[in-house]
Design a protein around this motif. Sequence first.
Motif, PDB file in Angstrom:
ATOM      1  N   UNK A 149       5.013  -4.058   6.936  1.00 34.33           N
ATOM      2  CA  UNK A 149       4.634  -4.785   5.723  1.00 34.33           C
ATOM      3  C   UNK A 149       5.607  -4.342   4.627  1.00 34.33           C
ATOM      4  N   UNK A 150       6.395  -5.285   4.128  1.00 35.76           N
ATOM      5  CA  UNK A 150       7.546  -4.908   3.298  1.00 35.76           C
ATOM      6  C   UNK A 150       7.182  -4.067   2.065  1.00 35.76           C
ATOM      7  N   UNK A 151       6.016  -4.326   1.474  1.00 33.15           N
ATOM      8  CA  UNK A 151       5.672  -3.629   0.225  1.00 33.15           C
ATOM      9  C   UNK A 151       5.112  -2.225   0.461  1.00 33.15           C
ATOM     10  N   UNK A 152       4.898  -1.860   1.707  1.00 31.15           N
ATOM     11  CA  UNK A 152       4.283  -0.558   1.987  1.00 31.15           C
ATOM     12  C   UNK A 152       5.271   0.588   1.872  1.00 31.15           C
ATOM     13  N   UNK A 153       4.789   1.705   1.403  1.00 31.56           N
ATOM     14  CA  UNK A 153       5.633   2.904   1.385  1.00 31.56           C
ATOM     15  C   UNK A 153       4.773   4.135   1.671  1.00 31.56           C
ATOM     16  N   UNK A 154       5.439   5.181   2.126  1.00 32.53           N
ATOM     17  CA  UNK A 154       4.681   6.402   2.431  1.00 32.53           C
ATOM     18  C   UNK A 154       5.495   7.643   2.092  1.00 32.53           C
ATOM     19  N   UNK A 155       4.764   8.749   2.025  1.00 30.35           N
ATOM     20  CA  UNK A 155       5.380  10.053   1.827  1.00 30.35           C
ATOM     21  C   UNK A 155       4.675  10.997   2.795  1.00 30.35           C
ATOM     22  N   UNK A 178      -3.110  -1.206  10.123  1.00 28.81           N
ATOM     23  CA  UNK A 178      -3.531  -0.399   8.968  1.00 28.81           C
ATOM     24  C   UNK A 178      -2.737  -0.808   7.727  1.00 28.81           C
ATOM     25  N   UNK A 179      -1.454  -1.047   7.907  1.00 30.91           N
ATOM     26  CA  UNK A 179      -0.584  -1.444   6.801  1.00 30.91           C
ATOM     27  C   UNK A 179      -0.970  -2.795   6.213  1.00 30.91           C
ATOM     28  N   UNK A 180      -1.581  -3.633   7.060  1.00 32.47           N
ATOM     29  CA  UNK A 180      -1.974  -4.969   6.598  1.00 32.47           C
ATOM     30  C   UNK A 180      -3.365  -4.988   5.997  1.00 32.47           C
ATOM     31  N   UNK A 181      -4.287  -4.245   6.663  1.00 29.24           N
ATOM     32  CA  UNK A 181      -5.711  -4.383   6.310  1.00 29.24           C
ATOM     33  C   UNK A 181      -6.285  -3.146   5.621  1.00 29.24           C
ATOM     34  N   UNK A 182      -5.572  -2.025   5.704  1.00 29.42           N
ATOM     35  CA  UNK A 182      -6.125  -0.782   5.175  1.00 29.42           C
ATOM     36  C   UNK A 182      -7.229  -0.205   6.059  1.00 29.42           C
ATOM     37  N   UNK A 183      -7.318  -0.710   7.279  1.00 33.25           N
ATOM     38  CA  UNK A 183      -8.373  -0.248   8.206  1.00 33.25           C
ATOM     39  C   UNK A 183      -7.737   0.198   9.528  1.00 33.25           C
ATOM     40  N   UNK A 184      -8.407   1.134  10.186  1.00 29.67           N
ATOM     41  CA  UNK A 184      -8.018   1.456  11.561  1.00 29.67           C
ATOM     42  C   UNK A 184      -8.603   0.390  12.481  1.00 29.67           C
ATOM     43  N   UNK A 185      -7.784  -0.167  13.337  1.00 32.57           N
ATOM     44  CA  UNK A 185      -8.247  -1.214  14.251  1.00 32.57           C
ATOM     45  C   UNK A 185      -9.278  -0.655  15.238  1.00 32.57           C
ATOM     46  N   UNK A 186     -10.463  -1.275  15.230  1.00 32.09           N
ATOM     47  CA  UNK A 186     -11.580  -0.746  16.037  1.00 32.09           C
ATOM     48  C   UNK A 186     -11.251  -0.736  17.519  1.00 32.09           C
ATOM     49  N   UNK A 187     -10.542  -1.780  17.953  1.00 30.50           N
ATOM     50  CA  UNK A 187     -10.273  -1.893  19.391  1.00 30.50           C
ATOM     51  C   UNK A 187      -9.343  -0.768  19.864  1.00 30.50           C
ATOM     52  N   UNK A 230       0.843  -1.192   0.000  1.00 33.11           N
ATOM     53  CA  UNK A 230       0.000   0.000   0.000  1.00 33.11           C
ATOM     54  C   UNK A 230       0.883   1.249   0.000  1.00 33.11           C
ATOM     55  N   UNK A 231       0.433   2.261  -0.763  1.00 31.84           N
ATOM     56  CA  UNK A 231       1.146   3.534  -0.775  1.00 31.84           C
ATOM     57  C   UNK A 231       0.299   4.554  -0.012  1.00 31.84           C
ATOM     58  N   UNK A 232       0.889   5.154   1.011  1.00 29.38           N
ATOM     59  CA  UNK A 232       0.142   6.073   1.872  1.00 29.38           C
ATOM     60  C   UNK A 232       0.729   7.480   1.745  1.00 29.38           C
ATOM     61  N   UNK A 233      -0.148   8.431   1.517  1.00 29.64           N
ATOM     62  CA  UNK A 233       0.290   9.832   1.472  1.00 29.64           C
ATOM     63  C   UNK A 233      -0.203  10.506   2.746  1.00 29.64           C
ATOM     64  N   UNK A 234       0.748  11.015   3.522  1.00 28.82           N
ATOM     65  CA  UNK A 234       0.410  11.567   4.835  1.00 28.82           C
ATOM     66  C   UNK A 234       0.526  13.083   4.794  1.00 28.82           C
ATOM     67  N   UNK A 235      -0.508  13.754   5.276  1.00 24.69           N
ATOM     68  CA  UNK A 235      -0.451  15.204   5.423  1.00 24.69           C
ATOM     69  C   UNK A 235      -0.413  15.531   6.901  1.00 24.69           C
TER      70      UNK A 235
END
Lengths: 184, 223
Positions: free
Chosen positions: B31-37, B160-169, B1-6
């Motif tokens: 998660x090895x394939x994840x990257x962010x900016x 989040x990096x694995x599922x694309x979701x914020x963990x509810x708990x 997943x590619x994440x753009x952070x503001x």
Amino acid sequence: MKKITILNGDPGNRAYELDSYMGEIENLLESRGHEITSFVLRRMDISYCNGCWGCWVKTPGECVVRDDSAQICRSLIGSDFLLFASPVIMGFTSAVLKRACDRLLPVIHPYFEIVTGEVHHRARYEKYPALGLILERGADTDQEDIEIIRDIYSRMTVNLKSELRMMRFTEDSAEEVADAIDSI
Amino acid sequence: MRLTVFNGSNRGKASNTAILLEQFLAGFIEQAANEYETLYLIHEKDQTRCVEAFKEAETVLLAFPLYTDCMPGVVKTFIEYLEPLCGRDGNPALGFLVHSGFPESVHSHFVRRYLEKLSRRLGCRCLGTVIKGGSEGIRAQPERMSRKLFRLFFELGRIFGKTGQFDKKIVGQFARPVRFSKLGLLGARLGAKMGDMLYWNRLLKKHGAYDKRFARPYEPDKQ
Ligand SMILES: Cc1cc2nc3c(=O)[nH]c(=O)nc-3n(C[C@H](O)[C@H](O)[C@H](O)COP(=O)(O)O)c2cc1C
């Protein structure tokens, strides 16, 4: 007679009717004997708050950045009524207005107090103005946007030790708005 | 997943926002394939670079401190720049992190309503809003006092990096207390006193301003 401070948040980059509408309101209020100080925020030098707390812990009550925001704080504290005016852009009042609101921190005190069961800050002054809001709807503005704006401003006024006493729209006649302000 | 952070803090790189994001992102790249900016709104001359980054993004995380019960001015400036993107095809999924000085999450509930409406306005899939109260101390206090919080932010980022979701708990845990209970308020009163003494008074004294702490420079002349 009331002392009234107006913060006009029209960004001036589009054909909003807010400026001319506010001109009408100001004339009417003056003719009814109120004393108006009107700030057109886009023409002022107001930087973003830098979150340094200097206004609380270095020069208590005054921002360490000396720009035009000090005029607003002074006028606000000397007023009976503070009127925010803004077009609705992307569902909220303008960035120009929000940037100015972030710079109102000097008028409150850092110490905490519990207000209606929540943590807030203490007042610095004895008296704060009643607050009002005038909105110019955008083409995409819906009722949900208006409710969100009303609720957020109602909360902002808790921090400004005041209450949101009036919310009107540029569709309302200037007389109606002036009557509403008279009755506060 | 590619994440753009503001990062929408007015303190930019020196913010609590940056510290919380650092933990979250460390978890995210497990998660090895994840990257962010990461882009810092306050450090940008104008917002065009940010708008471009938003346009090209796959997933966006917009993080900011609560400022007068809402987003800081600089975040609203950014949002206004996004207006031309409303309803465009291919807008990114959009998640939010809002943290506040005050300890209860209720303070941020109102801006959350705004943010979720904003997602709909833009036509972005909304990933939800993580709310965390009591953030002001983070950058000032010794790291060991934040150890548990950091661990949770790391875990939130990892999931989040694995599922694309914020963990509810974890989100639920951060949200407490929404408001203080009657009993909680007793503790909060004490906490408020401690905050006045240990945080504000210490800073006031450090700057030689303690005696002027009740100054009213804008008081109208009483004649
Ligand atoms: C101008 C200004 C307004 C603020 N308004 C609020 C507020 O309404 N509610 C709140 O809980 N905290 C408020 N805070 C506190 C910040 O949310 C808090 O200090 C936060 O940790 C700052 O994060 P940062 O370091 O990432 O900028 C405000 C801070 C500033 C400087």
